[in-house]
Design a protein around this motif. Structure first.
Motif, PDB file in Angstrom:
ATOM      1  N   SER A   1      48.126  -6.555  49.870  1.00  0.00           N
ATOM      2  CA  SER A   1      47.668  -7.806  49.387  1.00  0.00           C
ATOM      3  C   SER A   1      48.578  -8.884  49.429  1.00  0.00           C
ATOM      4  O   SER A   1      49.857  -8.708  49.279  1.00  0.00           O
ATOM      5  N   ALA A   2      48.145 -10.204  49.229  1.00  0.00           N
ATOM      6  CA  ALA A   2      48.980 -10.965  49.268  1.00  0.00           C
ATOM      7  C   ALA A   2      48.591 -11.915  47.918  1.00  0.00           C
ATOM      8  O   ALA A   2      47.540 -11.759  47.431  1.00  0.00           O
ATOM      9  N   ASN A   3      49.557 -12.890  47.418  1.00  0.00           N
ATOM     10  CA  ASN A   3      49.218 -14.030  46.133  1.00  0.00           C
ATOM     11  C   ASN A   3      48.355 -13.064  44.983  1.00  0.00           C
ATOM     12  O   ASN A   3      47.436 -13.042  44.648  1.00  0.00           O
ATOM     13  N   THR A   4      49.443 -11.811  44.715  1.00  0.00           N
ATOM     14  CA  THR A   4      48.999 -10.930  43.649  1.00  0.00           C
ATOM     15  C   THR A   4      49.405 -11.289  42.379  1.00  0.00           C
ATOM     16  O   THR A   4      50.809 -11.257  42.341  1.00  0.00           O
ATOM     17  N   ALA A   5      48.620 -11.705  41.408  1.00  0.00           N
ATOM     18  CA  ALA A   5      49.111 -11.981  40.166  1.00  0.00           C
ATOM     19  C   ALA A   5      48.719 -10.711  39.054  1.00  0.00           C
ATOM     20  O   ALA A   5      47.421 -10.492  39.241  1.00  0.00           O
TER      21      ALA A   5
ATOM     22  N   TYR B   1      44.206  -8.259  37.289  1.00  0.00           N
ATOM     23  CA  TYR B   1      44.779  -7.973  38.616  1.00  0.00           C
ATOM     24  C   TYR B   1      44.052  -8.999  39.446  1.00  0.00           C
ATOM     25  O   TYR B   1      42.958  -8.371  39.872  1.00  0.00           O
ATOM     26  N   HIS B   2      44.828 -10.009  39.840  1.00  0.00           N
ATOM     27  CA  HIS B   2      44.035 -10.776  40.936  1.00  0.00           C
ATOM     28  C   HIS B   2      44.807 -10.669  42.148  1.00  0.00           C
ATOM     29  O   HIS B   2      45.890 -10.920  42.277  1.00  0.00           O
ATOM     30  N   TYR B   3      44.194 -10.727  43.346  1.00  0.00           N
ATOM     31  CA  TYR B   3      44.878 -10.618  44.930  1.00  0.00           C
ATOM     32  C   TYR B   3      43.955 -11.421  45.967  1.00  0.00           C
ATOM     33  O   TYR B   3      42.778 -11.239  45.658  1.00  0.00           O
ATOM     34  N   GLN B   4      44.635 -11.491  46.843  1.00  0.00           N
ATOM     35  CA  GLN B   4      44.172 -11.826  48.286  1.00  0.00           C
ATOM     36  C   GLN B   4      44.190 -10.736  48.943  1.00  0.00           C
ATOM     37  O   GLN B   4      45.404 -10.473  49.460  1.00  0.00           O
TER      38      GLN B   4
ATOM     39  N   LYS C   1      39.060 -12.967  48.155  1.00  0.00           N
ATOM     40  CA  LYS C   1      39.736 -12.513  46.997  1.00  0.00           C
ATOM     41  C   LYS C   1      39.044 -11.658  45.900  1.00  0.00           C
ATOM     42  O   LYS C   1      37.867 -11.479  46.184  1.00  0.00           O
ATOM     43  N   ASN C   2      39.869 -11.076  45.124  1.00  0.00           N
ATOM     44  CA  ASN C   2      39.092 -10.285  44.087  1.00  0.00           C
ATOM     45  C   ASN C   2      39.929 -10.154  42.808  1.00  0.00           C
ATOM     46  O   ASN C   2      41.114 -10.347  42.643  1.00  0.00           O
ATOM     47  N   THR C   3      39.190  -9.807  41.701  1.00  0.00           N
ATOM     48  CA  THR C   3      39.918  -9.572  40.462  1.00  0.00           C
ATOM     49  C   THR C   3      39.376  -8.480  39.778  1.00  0.00           C
ATOM     50  O   THR C   3      38.279  -8.122  39.673  1.00  0.00           O
ATOM     51  N   ILE C   4      40.466  -7.494  39.215  1.00  0.00           N
ATOM     52  CA  ILE C   4      39.923  -6.290  38.712  1.00  0.00           C
ATOM     53  C   ILE C   4      40.566  -6.513  37.254  1.00  0.00           C
ATOM     54  O   ILE C   4      41.624  -6.904  36.956  1.00  0.00           O
ATOM     55  N   LYS C   5      39.612  -6.021  36.474  1.00  0.00           N
ATOM     56  CA  LYS C   5      39.779  -6.071  34.973  1.00  0.00           C
ATOM     57  C   LYS C   5      39.857  -4.704  34.412  1.00  0.00           C
ATOM     58  O   LYS C   5      38.909  -4.030  34.634  1.00  0.00           O
TER      59      LYS C   5
ATOM     60  N   SER D   1      35.514  -4.826  38.534  1.00  0.00           N
ATOM     61  CA  SER D   1      35.913  -5.767  39.764  1.00  0.00           C
ATOM     62  C   SER D   1      34.902  -6.871  39.938  1.00  0.00           C
ATOM     63  O   SER D   1      33.786  -6.571  39.886  1.00  0.00           O
ATOM     64  N   VAL D   2      35.504  -8.008  40.293  1.00  0.00           N
ATOM     65  CA  VAL D   2      34.353  -9.045  40.495  1.00  0.00           C
ATOM     66  C   VAL D   2      33.757  -8.795  41.718  1.00  0.00           C
ATOM     67  O   VAL D   2      32.306  -9.166  42.080  1.00  0.00           O
ATOM     68  N   ARG D   3      34.343  -8.367  42.955  1.00  0.00           N
ATOM     69  CA  ARG D   3      33.860  -8.008  44.157  1.00  0.00           C
ATOM     70  C   ARG D   3      33.227  -6.636  43.930  1.00  0.00           C
ATOM     71  O   ARG D   3      33.444  -5.716  43.656  1.00  0.00           O
ATOM     72  N   LYS D   4      31.858  -6.457  44.474  1.00  0.00           N
ATOM     73  CA  LYS D   4      31.125  -5.258  44.527  1.00  0.00           C
ATOM     74  C   LYS D   4      30.824  -4.768  45.772  1.00  0.00           C
ATOM     75  O   LYS D   4      31.108  -5.250  47.080  1.00  0.00           O
ATOM     76  N   ASP D   5      30.545  -3.520  45.862  1.00  0.00           N
ATOM     77  CA  ASP D   5      30.508  -2.671  47.148  1.00  0.00           C
ATOM     78  C   ASP D   5      29.051  -2.730  47.956  1.00  0.00           C
ATOM     79  O   ASP D   5      28.391  -3.509  47.089  1.00  0.00           O
ATOM     80  N   VAL D   6      28.499  -2.242  48.940  1.00  0.00           N
ATOM     81  CA  VAL D   6      27.446  -2.679  49.282  1.00  0.00           C
ATOM     82  C   VAL D   6      26.299  -2.175  48.514  1.00  0.00           C
ATOM     83  O   VAL D   6      25.140  -2.541  48.855  1.00  0.00           O
ATOM     84  N   LYS D   7      26.438  -1.144  47.689  1.00  0.00           N
ATOM     85  CA  LYS D   7      25.389  -0.925  46.851  1.00  0.00           C
ATOM     86  C   LYS D   7      25.461  -1.605  45.654  1.00  0.00           C
ATOM     87  O   LYS D   7      24.562  -1.168  44.626  1.00  0.00           O
TER      88      LYS D   7
END
Length: 342
Positions: free
Chosen positions: A185-189, A207-210, A216-220, A240-246
């Motif tokens: 990943s890039a831009n990882t904070a 954890y936020h990253y590109q 982009k995604n953010t994991i708490k 995570s803010v981003r979800k899988d296909v399910k």
């Protein structure tokens, strides 16, 4: 001992100065000091005071001298990975670490690591300078800058190289702030807050990253560990803010540990058991040795034992049985290693 001698010397000279500098009995080599009287027997002439302070300062500086000697250590590891199920490719190889570190000044050190890999079966053949970074103190904070290893959320999110800067503040609460890029990943904070006591610790992190694809995604995370004697239990939830296909974006890891492994103490060992339920976007590059990184999220368990056979020689065996959270395909992995530290 030198400091004690100098303190005694100060007292002795002070008393001697009071006698030798009395009017009518000047000390050899300098004139009588009219400020020395019976009412002020401890008086020390300015030139003598300055000389003594200079000597004491020199002793103090010597105690704080920086050891610039380059320190070297390392490890050699052989491993074999046997895989069944959807991923059937076995792997084996040798890995060598040569780690060096030296002082820049009293507060800063520089670290480097030369890494070599030798393929025996489906592994890598390369040599690289995989770590090069500086570590130092700024007030109550510890700063790391450069290319260093980063274990994120106990390895449940990431366990590999990180290029950037990290600040850890120690106090009643421990704070961590980081910014840079990972191998995935890039831009990882990263921002994490940890509370530690004698037998437990609590940690929350963001954890936020590109990713390489630009999204982009953010994991708490929220985790807790409790340790008593040689036994430990822990749990972590990840979202995570981003979800899988399910539509899955939340997961957890539960862990049990027993033992106290020390590579320099023969006979010591550590056993672990973990249960994973992590959707695809709750991790970047997982720290496990199972096949979870090849799945679209995974669910299952891992077991492991590490044992110090003789001083600085550790043997380990691990087993993972995991299922892909999207396709349902299963994979089993046996992973063994033998590591010598020097």
């Amino acid at each position: 001992m030198r400091k004690i001698f100098i303190v005694a010397l100060v007292m002795s000279i002070a008393t001697g100065a009071a006698t030798a500098s009395q009017p009518g009995n000047p000390g050899e080599g300098y004139a009588a000091d009219p400020a020395v009287t019976a009412d002020n027997p401890g008086y020390i002439a300015p030139w003598l005071y300055t000389a003594l302070i200079d000597e004491l300062m020199a002793v103090g500086q010597a105690g704080r001298q920086v050891d610039h000697k380059l320190k070297v250590d390392g490890e050699v590891r052989y491993h074999y990975s046997s895989n069944n199920g959807f991923w059937r490719q076995d792997a084996s190889g040798l890995r060598v670490y040569l780690a060096l570190n030296g002082a820049i000044d009293r507060n800063w050190r520089v670290y480097g690591r030369l890494e070599g890999k030798k393929k025996l079966l489906n592994y890598s053949n390369d040599v690289e300078l995989s770590r090069l970074y500086a570590v130092g103190k700024l007030g109550r904070s510890t700063i790391q800058a450069g290319s260093f290893g980063y274990l994120m959320a106990e390895g449940n999110i990431y366990d590999s190289g990180f290029d950037g800067i990290r600040a850890d503040y120690s106090g009643p609460l421990h704070y961590t702030l980081s910014y840079g890029k990972t191998n995935a990943s890039a831009n990882t904070a990263v921002a994490a807050l940890r509370l530690e006591d004698f037998d437990y610790e609590l940690e929350a992190g963001i954890y936020h990253y590109q990713a390489a694809g630009g999204w982009k995604n953010t994991i708490k995370t929220l985790g807790a560990n409790y340790n008593f004697s040689n036994f430990g239990v822990g749990a972590m939830v990840l979202d995570s803010v981003r979800k899988d296909v399910k539509g899955n974006g939340s997961g957890y890891v539960a862990a049990l540990n027993y033992g106290d492994l020390k590579s320099w103490r023969p006979g010591t060992y550590k056993i672990f058991a973990k249960y994973y339920n992590q959707p695809q976007y709750t991790y970047l590059a997982h720290g496990m040795n199972g096949a979870g990184g090849r799945m679209q999220g995974f669910k299952g368990y891992g077991l492991g034992l590490n044992h110090t056979v003789v001083e600085n020689l550790v043997a380990g065996i691990e087993y993972y049985d995991l299922a892909d959270k999207v396709t349902g395909r299963r994979g089993q992995t046996w992973w063994g290693q033998l590591t010598h530290y020097f």
